[in-house]
Design an enzyme around this catalytic site. Structure first.
Site, short mmCIF file in Angstrom:
data_model
loop_
_atom_site.label_atom_id
_atom_site.label_comp_id
_atom_site.label_asym_id
_atom_site.label_seq_id
_atom_site.Cartn_x
_atom_site.Cartn_y
_atom_site.Cartn_z
N LYS A 93 -11.31 53.46 21.43
CA LYS A 93 -12.50 53.13 20.65
C LYS A 93 -12.76 51.63 20.61
CE LYS A 93 -12.93 57.37 18.07
NZ LYS A 93 -11.81 58.17 18.63
C1 LIG Z 1 -11.86 59.41 19.23
C2 LIG Z 1 -10.74 59.81 20.10
C3 LIG Z 1 -10.87 60.84 21.06
C4 LIG Z 1 -12.13 61.68 21.21
O1 LIG Z 1 -13.22 60.95 21.69
P1 LIG Z 1 -14.70 61.54 21.57
O2 LIG Z 1 -15.60 60.48 22.09
O3 LIG Z 1 -14.91 61.83 20.11
O4 LIG Z 1 -14.75 62.78 22.39
C5 LIG Z 1 -9.78 61.11 21.87
N1 LIG Z 1 -8.63 60.42 21.76
C6 LIG Z 1 -8.45 59.44 20.85
C7 LIG Z 1 -7.14 58.74 20.76
C8 LIG Z 1 -9.50 59.09 19.99
O5 LIG Z 1 -9.33 58.11 19.09
#
Ligand SMILES: *Cc1c(COP(=O)(O)O)cnc(C)c1O
Length: 468
Positions: free
Chosen positions: A112
């Site tokens: 993120k």
């Molecule tokens: C947010 C997140 C996801 C999922 O991502 P999306 O864009 O919501 O599909 C997967 N793995 C981790 C570690 C995350 O923080």
């Protein structure tokens, strides 16, 4: 470039306005009015280029005249210079023809950061240019909150308030949020669970006088500014593996469908992606939807990959819009049905189109743990549980003609309990974070009451100072 809503009833917006708005006023999500094309020569040219340069070249096609090129260059340069790996998003081969794309070298050890570091700088620029401020609020079960706090800390134009369920995030996740002591950062430990946090955030956005009064803004995964930054690493990874001369398969651990939708954007822009694999944990609404054509809400089951524990995948709406030939009427019908009866049927033609570009698989808790254990035994590589879901879902496609890339969405040290249980190894935090657990914390404990949270925010956001 202009952005249109998937529900067809909100005005088209510029890049800056779409980023500030997050959600469209008709409840829809913004998508670009058309898909810019990246030529095969341009893709070939991305191999061995610095990550920030590729980011600039891709994002400028969406930001257009809205953000001048010198500024956009500074934004991407700043966003990625804090990453602890020279290539920002390196590839590691864990089995013949199977690579993981490490997206966790940012400040909070999860993918993120890649989008949030870009989004915060972009919002800061747009707000400063307009001479105004905004109040950012968000609910988090862990990863989103820490990435947002880290990206917005110390910014003159924004105050950020993140609600987490008191005592229900991991220690590492809480510390990553509460040890950020900048004046514009406010951690709210809510006496409730994650759903209470989310309900209160939604209530604040519905409360028009409050929303407009504090200039509320959201940074959750439906914000186009996050999606656009995530398109970049599909291009850098594929180019490093021989695109455009070679097709690539991506397996993507999926929750809200944001990350994998960015892969779909790359495909629409001309990247030769053979297939996108939707990898889900036991919360498998997307896997079931692809297999049966029925998208049906179910209860959330807690898993060892908590960032993918979701009830509905918000960004899936963007794919439905594309797969129905941008039929906003149909999208409205499906979303109404989801709201009223908890599900909808994907029209046959759209389902066929989706199935031609996507595959899906769900990994149970046992399979996820076995995958962490098996990959460690075979290669000495430690997967975090989210990445393990992606590796498990993609594995049947590994070793074929096309390379398989699984997106590694978190550093194993972010989820130490699950990793230790599966492999017997205690994953250590990187040296630069080693003292995290001993840093001083600051947070405010509040009851699960929207009125109290609103009063807390009003008393602290500088947007209110500006008005008095
Ligand atoms: C947010 C997140 C996801 C999922 O991502 P999306 O864009 O919501 O599909 C997967 N793995 C981790 C570690 C995350 O923080």
């Amino acid at each position: 470039m202009q952005f249109v809503s998937t529900r067809g009833r909100a005005p088209a917006l510029s890049f800056s306005d779409a980023v500030l708005a997050g959600l469209a006023s008709d409840g829809g999500l913004y998508v670009p009015v058309s898909w810019p094309r990246i030529s095969p020569d341009e893709i070939a040219g991305y191999a061995n280029r610095p990550y920030a340069e590729v980011a600039f070249d891709i994002i400028r096609r969406f930001a257009g005249a809205d953000i001048d090129e010198a500024t956009l260059g500074d934004i991407v340069e700043g966003a990625y210079k804090g990453f602890r790996h020279a290539s920002v998003a390196p590839l590691v081969e864990i089995a013949p023809g199977h690579f993981v794309l490490e997206l966790f070298h940012g400040p909070t050890l999860a993918f993120k950061d890649v989008a949030m570091q870009f989004l915060a700088r972009t919002m800061d620029h747009v707000l400063a240019r307009r001479g105004t401020r905004a109040t950012i609020v968000g609910a988090t079960s862990g990863d989103t909150g820490s990435a947002a706090i880290e990206a917005f800390r110390g910014r003159e134009t924004t105050d950020i308030f993140i609600l987490h369920p008191r005592g229900r995030t991991s220690e590492v996740q809480r510390k990553q949020m509460t040890t950020v002591l900048d004046d514009n950062v406010h951690n709210i430990a809510l006496e409730g669970d994650f759903d209470d946090c989310q309900d209160i955030v939604k209530a604040m956005f519905r409360n028009a006088p409050f929303r407009d009064g504090v200039k509320l803004s959201g940074v959750n995964s439906i914000n186009w500014g996050r999606i656009v930054a995530q398109i970049v690493y599909y291009f850098t990874a594929a180019a490093a593996l021989g695109s455009p001369h070679r097709q690539v398969i991506f397996s993507v651990p999926t929750g809200n469908f944001g990350d994998i939708f960015a892969g779909y954007c790359a495909l629409r822009m001309g990247l030769p992606i053979r297939q996108l694999v939707i990898a889900t944990n036991s919360n498998d609404i997307l896997n079931r939807a692809l297999r049966t054509g029925r998208y049906e809400r179910a209860g959330v089951m807690p898993t060892i990959s908590p960032s993918m524990d979701i009830q509905v995948s918000s960004n899936f709406e963007r794919l439905l819009f594309e797969a129905t030939g941008r039929d906003a009427g149909l999208v409205n019908q499906m979303m109404d049905s989801l709201g009223q009866s908890g599900g909808f049927t994907i029209p046959n033609q759209a389902l066929k189109l989706i199935a031609s570009q996507f595959d899906s698989a769900s990994a149970s808790e046992a399979v996820t743990a076995r995958t962490m254990q098996g990959v460690f035994a075979a290669s000495g590589y430690l997967l975090d549980p989210h990445t393990a879901v992606g590796v498990a879902a993609g594995s049947p496609l590994a070793g074929g003609r096309e390379p398989l890339v699984t997106l590694a969405t978190a550093h194993p040290a972010k989820f130490p309990d699950a990793v230790r249980e599966a492999t017997g190894i205690e994953p250590g935090l990187p040296a630069w974070l080693a003292d995290l657990m001993h840093r001083p914390e600051r947070m405010s404990v509040l009851p699960a009451d929207a009125g109290e949270v609103e009063a807390f925010i009003k008393a602290r956001t500088r947007v209110m100072e500006d008005r008095t």
